[in-house]
Design a protein around this motif. Sequence first.
Motif, mmCIF file in Angstrom:
data_model
loop_
_atom_site.group_PDB
_atom_site.id
_atom_site.type_symbol
_atom_site.label_atom_id
_atom_site.label_comp_id
_atom_site.label_asym_id
_atom_site.label_seq_id
_atom_site.Cartn_x
_atom_site.Cartn_y
_atom_site.Cartn_z
ATOM 1 N N ARG A 6 -60.386 86.285 -2.096
ATOM 2 C CA ARG A 6 -59.118 85.729 -2.588
ATOM 3 C C ARG A 6 -59.347 84.576 -3.565
ATOM 4 N NH1 ARG A 6 -54.398 86.926 0.679
ATOM 5 N NH2 ARG A 6 -54.930 88.671 1.989
ATOM 6 N N ARG A 7 -60.589 84.384 -3.990
ATOM 7 C CA ARG A 7 -60.932 83.302 -4.914
ATOM 8 C C ARG A 7 -61.220 83.850 -6.299
ATOM 9 N NH1 ARG A 7 -63.366 78.496 -2.232
ATOM 10 N NH2 ARG A 7 -63.004 78.773 -0.016
ATOM 11 N N PRO A 58 -56.423 86.780 -7.610
ATOM 12 C CA PRO A 58 -56.880 85.408 -7.376
ATOM 13 C C PRO A 58 -56.338 84.385 -8.379
ATOM 14 C CG PRO A 58 -58.701 86.772 -8.170
ATOM 15 C CD PRO A 58 -57.540 87.681 -7.893
#
Length: 124
Positions: free
Chosen positions: A119-120, A67
């Motif tokens: 995905r953060r 990420p």
Amino acid sequence: MKTQSIIYWVCTVLVAFAFLSGGVSELMRAPQVVQGMTQLGYPIYFITILGVWKVLGGGVILLPRFPLVKEWAYAGMVFDLTGASASHFSTGDSVRHIVTPLLITVLVVGSWALRPQSRRLPRV
């Protein structure tokens, strides 16, 4: 939530395609790329630098995990695209050359904003 996921993937795939194909064209020093960079007043070696970063950025946004690297890739894409638009504007290029990078920037922001939690960066 499903609609958000579909829009995320459409934006992400389009952005990845734009950056991967653009990066490969730059690494191959396609004649139109060399001509365009020369018209903008940039040195030719700049093409290789941009090509490497575009290929890396286009690839990393498709990969799972990483990420922090994704954050940097998205930021770099925005810098690249807004810089391209400003460069075309400052040299008096056509509206198409000024607006196209800005439209791709919208896709980059869409991909970034709609990315799934996995995905953060973790919230602190």
